[in-house]
Design a protein around this motif. Sequence first.
Motif, PDB file in Angstrom:
ATOM      1  N   GLU A   1       0.831  -1.210   0.000  1.00 10.36           N
ATOM      2  CA  GLU A   1       0.000   0.000   0.000  1.00 10.36           C
ATOM      3  C   GLU A   1       0.863   1.257   0.000  1.00 10.36           C
ATOM      4  O   GLU A   1       0.584   2.216  -0.721  1.00 10.36           O
ATOM      5  CB  GLU A   1      -0.926   0.007   1.218  1.00 10.36           C
ATOM      6  N   LEU A   2       1.917   1.238   0.808  1.00 10.85           N
ATOM      7  CA  LEU A   2       2.810   2.393   0.875  1.00 10.85           C
ATOM      8  C   LEU A   2       3.478   2.649  -0.468  1.00 10.85           C
ATOM      9  O   LEU A   2       3.559   3.793  -0.924  1.00 10.85           O
ATOM     10  CB  LEU A   2       3.871   2.185   1.963  1.00 10.85           C
TER      11      LEU A   2
ATOM     12  N   LYS B   1       3.963   5.833  -5.346  1.00  9.72           N
ATOM     13  CA  LYS B   1       3.906   5.876  -6.807  1.00  9.72           C
ATOM     14  C   LYS B   1       2.843   6.870  -7.271  1.00  9.72           C
ATOM     15  O   LYS B   1       3.085   7.679  -8.172  1.00  9.72           O
ATOM     16  CB  LYS B   1       3.606   4.481  -7.348  1.00  9.72           C
ATOM     17  N   THR B   2       1.674   6.839  -6.642  1.00  8.30           N
ATOM     18  CA  THR B   2       0.595   7.770  -6.981  1.00  8.30           C
ATOM     19  C   THR B   2       1.013   9.213  -6.715  1.00  8.30           C
ATOM     20  O   THR B   2       0.754  10.102  -7.535  1.00  8.30           O
ATOM     21  CB  THR B   2      -0.680   7.428  -6.170  1.00  8.30           C
ATOM     22  N   SER B   3       1.674   9.440  -5.592  1.00  9.89           N
ATOM     23  CA  SER B   3       2.130  10.795  -5.256  1.00  9.89           C
ATOM     24  C   SER B   3       3.141  11.301  -6.279  1.00  9.89           C
ATOM     25  O   SER B   3       3.084  12.470  -6.686  1.00  9.89           O
ATOM     26  CB  SER B   3       2.754  10.807  -3.871  1.00  9.89           C
TER      27      SER B   3
ATOM     28  N   GLU C   1       3.459  10.334  -9.426  1.00 10.23           N
ATOM     29  CA  GLU C   1       2.764  10.600 -10.685  1.00 10.23           C
ATOM     30  C   GLU C   1       1.988  11.913 -10.611  1.00 10.23           C
ATOM     31  O   GLU C   1       1.998  12.700 -11.550  1.00 10.23           O
ATOM     32  CB  GLU C   1       1.840   9.429 -11.021  1.00 10.23           C
ATOM     33  N   SER C   2       1.347  12.156  -9.477  1.00  8.76           N
ATOM     34  CA  SER C   2       0.602  13.403  -9.298  1.00  8.76           C
ATOM     35  C   SER C   2       1.553  14.600  -9.340  1.00  8.76           C
ATOM     36  O   SER C   2       1.250  15.620  -9.968  1.00  8.76           O
ATOM     37  CB  SER C   2      -0.147  13.362  -7.969  1.00  8.76           C
ATOM     38  N   TRP C   3       2.682  14.472  -8.691  1.00  7.32           N
ATOM     39  CA  TRP C   3       3.676  15.545  -8.677  1.00  7.32           C
ATOM     40  C   TRP C   3       4.171  15.824 -10.092  1.00  7.32           C
ATOM     41  O   TRP C   3       4.306  16.970 -10.493  1.00  7.32           O
ATOM     42  CB  TRP C   3       4.834  15.148  -7.756  1.00  7.32           C
ATOM     43  N   LYS C   4       4.410  14.751 -10.852  1.00  6.91           N
ATOM     44  CA  LYS C   4       4.873  14.933 -12.232  1.00  6.91           C
ATOM     45  C   LYS C   4       3.825  15.670 -13.055  1.00  6.91           C
ATOM     46  O   LYS C   4       4.166  16.561 -13.840  1.00  6.91           O
ATOM     47  CB  LYS C   4       5.179  13.577 -12.879  1.00  6.91           C
ATOM     48  N   ARG C   5       2.544  15.281 -12.883  1.00 12.55           N
ATOM     49  CA  ARG C   5       1.480  15.955 -13.630  1.00 12.55           C
ATOM     50  C   ARG C   5       1.375  17.427 -13.238  1.00 12.55           C
ATOM     51  O   ARG C   5       1.079  18.284 -14.058  1.00 12.55           O
ATOM     52  CB  ARG C   5       0.141  15.260 -13.392  1.00 12.55           C
ATOM     53  N   THR C   6       1.607  17.734 -11.986  1.00 11.05           N
ATOM     54  CA  THR C   6       1.520  19.109 -11.500  1.00 11.05           C
ATOM     55  C   THR C   6       2.703  19.928 -11.981  1.00 11.05           C
ATOM     56  O   THR C   6       2.555  21.093 -12.351  1.00 11.05           O
ATOM     57  CB  THR C   6       1.474  19.115  -9.957  1.00 11.05           C
TER      58      THR C   6
END
Length: 135
Positions: A75-76, A81-83, A85-90
Amino acid sequence: MPNGKSLALGILAGGVIGAACTLFNAPSSGRDFRENARLKSENLKNTVLSLKEDGMQLRDQITQTSKEGAELIKELSEDVKTSIESWKRTVAPHQKNIQKYLEQIEESLKELEEKAKVDQNTDPSQPSHEVINHQ
């Protein structure tokens, strides 16, 4: 789990030898001796069963804990990984804007350098070769 079996076997053998030594060294009648032997063997049997049960509970707890730990790590890692990817999109759109600004700054610096060169060539502090007519 050979170490657990060795430990249980050692405890069992030690208990039997200890009980036998105690029984043979204690001054008592045959009936008392048999009764003591029966009680001690029951105590030893109960102790071995209790140790076996405790060992199985410990094994189950370790198994459960390792499963939960693996689940938490999974889960961690998914959250990280989600964080990312979100940072990259931002950050991606801002990277393009920053790159544009840097290119504009470079162009402005080049223009300033060229202007400075032109101004240096036409510097008024340099004497001019013009003839001034004082009438």
